[in-house]
Design an enzyme around this catalytic site. Structure first.
Site, PDB file in Angstrom:
ATOM      1  N   ARG A 184      14.513   8.141  -2.428  1.00  0.00           N
ATOM      2  CA  ARG A 184      14.177   8.268  -1.003  1.00  0.00           C
ATOM      3  C   ARG A 184      15.441   8.547  -0.208  1.00  0.00           C
ATOM      4  NH1 ARG A 184      10.072   3.732   1.324  1.00  0.00           N
ATOM      5  NH2 ARG A 184      11.211   4.186   3.238  1.00  0.00           N
ATOM      6  N   ARG A 244       3.419  -3.248  17.959  1.00  0.00           N
ATOM      7  CA  ARG A 244       4.838  -2.936  18.131  1.00  0.00           C
ATOM      8  C   ARG A 244       5.295  -3.186  19.574  1.00  0.00           C
ATOM      9  NH1 ARG A 244       6.976  -1.408  13.237  1.00  0.00           N
ATOM     10  NH2 ARG A 244       5.897   0.294  12.198  1.00  0.00           N
ATOM     11  N   LYS A 293       8.322  -6.811   2.363  1.00  0.00           N
ATOM     12  CA  LYS A 293       7.057  -7.025   3.062  1.00  0.00           C
ATOM     13  C   LYS A 293       5.853  -6.575   2.227  1.00  0.00           C
ATOM     14  CE  LYS A 293       6.932  -4.608   6.618  1.00  0.00           C
ATOM     15  NZ  LYS A 293       6.200  -3.810   7.598  1.00  0.00           N
ATOM     16  N   ARG A 308      18.207   1.957  10.881  1.00  0.00           N
ATOM     17  CA  ARG A 308      16.801   1.527  10.740  1.00  0.00           C
ATOM     18  C   ARG A 308      16.686   0.021  10.943  1.00  0.00           C
ATOM     19  NH1 ARG A 308      15.645   3.529   5.048  1.00  0.00           N
ATOM     20  NH2 ARG A 308      13.766   2.257   5.192  1.00  0.00           N
ATOM     21  N   ARG A 345      17.872   0.511  -4.196  1.00  0.00           N
ATOM     22  CA  ARG A 345      16.550   1.132  -4.312  1.00  0.00           C
ATOM     23  C   ARG A 345      16.682   2.656  -4.225  1.00  0.00           C
ATOM     24  NH1 ARG A 345      11.797  -0.559  -0.145  1.00  0.00           N
ATOM     25  NH2 ARG A 345      12.515   1.160   1.149  1.00  0.00           N
TER      26      ARG A 345
END
Ligand code: 5GP
Ligand code: MG
Length: 372
Positions: free
Chosen positions: A316, A271, A196, A328, A310
């Site tokens: 992360r 949202r 995104k 998630r 990633r």
């Protein structure tokens, strides 16, 4: 991006530069001087609007001349009215004189009709009309216009002596009213790992859109301790959700800051249905709307793979654990399902295949946007 200005409640965009005005006045001054010959003309300005034209024009007039003013008023807001008020009439005898009226703008011609009424009983030698701007589509009279600077479309302008409810006269160039905001507003969605952020960066460049990431807006307001930031923080500190209205007010401030934008990419908002409704209301108040919700669609297995790889380089923590990643992704689908329905009901939902090269996906997104 063009610099749009706001006067009272309206937006105006640059239209005619100071240089262009200067060139036109120079041409008019020479043309009029040639026609007037050896006479000493009296230039009559029509206040208030024409004070700048008269001032700049007579400085360019190459021969002796006289200057006087009359004061009429016809405009209310952005519309010409029939009812012309004579506030200051002629204060000197113009018998036998060569008179040139200097107007800033001729619109309906109502003001000009009043000027002719004023001069009907004056025994002037000749009466000529000069105007810097002329709107042929709006003109309803037959009076001859001897000297016209620039013909312009029938849209309200400000600057260079012309005002909108008192404001704008001091601007050295001309601005034209922005009637409707032709904006392209997108809500961008995508599960974690869909790309995104990368795509938003391309789209904002390509379409000159402003990317509004709700997370960034929150951080900005809190960091800069804006009134809204402090209000949002007071809820967060208590462990409560920030009320939608506070978020909407922050987004409103972002939208207002970028009044000249071609549109916005909303990211992270809405949202909920309530937020989607609130966003619609906000844009409606700007004569605009959401054009599309675009969702990048990527299969779960591909997302998991992308995020894990990633995680290896980014460090992360939430990108390192497969079960956290799957959660998630599941949460994303739970949350966005209602919004998919909300925008589908308005025929504004567009799913775009998010698997492929970055360029391929950009092309797919552009294809959707170009049809809006
Ligand atoms: P008219 O009587 O020809 O309709 O309009 C003449 C007067 O209306 C002008 O002298 C000016 O004061 C005002 N006017 C006409 N068009 C505009 C415009 O586009 N912008 C502004 N600010 N005033 C205008
Ligand atoms: Mg005027």
């Amino acid at each position: 991006m063009i610099t749009v200005i706001k006067l009272h409640d309206k937006y105006f965009k640059p239209f005619i530069s100071a240089k262009e005005i200067d060139d036109v006045l120079q041409r008019l001054a020479i043309e009029i001087a040639e026609d007037v010959g050896d006479e000493i003309p009296v230039f009559v300005g029509i206040l208030n609007g024409s004070f700048m034209v008269v001032s700049d024009f007579v400085k360019k007039y190459p021969k002796p001349c006289e200057v006087t003013f009359i004061k009429l008023a016809s405009y209310e807001g952005v519309k010409s009215t029939e009812d012309i008020q004579r506030l200051i009439g002629l204060t000197q005898d113009l018998t036998g004189r060569t008179v040139v009226i200097l107007e800033d703008i001729i619109d309906t011609g109502n003001t000009l009709a009043e000027v002719h009424r004023i001069f009907k009983n004056e025994k002037v030698k000749s009466l000529k009309i000069a105007t810097l701007f002329y709107k042929p589509e709006a003109y309803k009279k037959d009076f001859k216009l001897h000297y016209v600077g620039i013909e312009i479309p029938n849209k309200f302008i400000v600057g260079y002596g012309l005002d909108y409810d008192g404001l704008g006269r001091n601007l050295p160039e001309i601005y034209q009213i922005k009637e409707t905001q032709h904006m392209t507003n997108l809500v961008l969605f995508g599960p974690p790992g869909a790309g995104k952020g990368t795509q938003a960066d391309f789209l904002k460049e390509k379409y000159n859109l402003v990317h509004i990431s709700t997370g960034d807006v929150f951080r900005y307001n809190i960091k800069n301790e804006t009134a809204l930031g402090m209000l949002a923080k007071s809820y967060m500190d208590k462990g409560e959700l920030v009320p939608d209205q506070v978020t909407i007010d922050m987004l409103n401030a972002e939208v207002e800051k970028n009044a000249g934008a071609n549109g916005f990419i909303f990211d992270g908002f809405p949202r909920t249905n309530a937020q989607a409704d609130a966003l619609d209301k906000l844009l409606d108040s700007k004569d605009s709307q959401i054009n599309a919700m675009i969702a990048l669609e990527v299969e779960d297995e591909v997302l998991v793979e992308r995020l894990l790889s990633r995680g290896k380089t980014s460090g992360r923590a939430d990108d390192a654990d497969e079960s956290i990643i799957r959660n998630r992704i599941a949460e994303y689908y739970n949350k966005t399902a209602i919004l998919k329905e909300f925008y589908s009901a308005q025929n504004k939902y567009f799913g775009v295949n998010g698997i492929g090269s970055i360029e391929d996906i950009t092309v797919r997104l552009s294809t959707v946007i170009d049809t809006l």
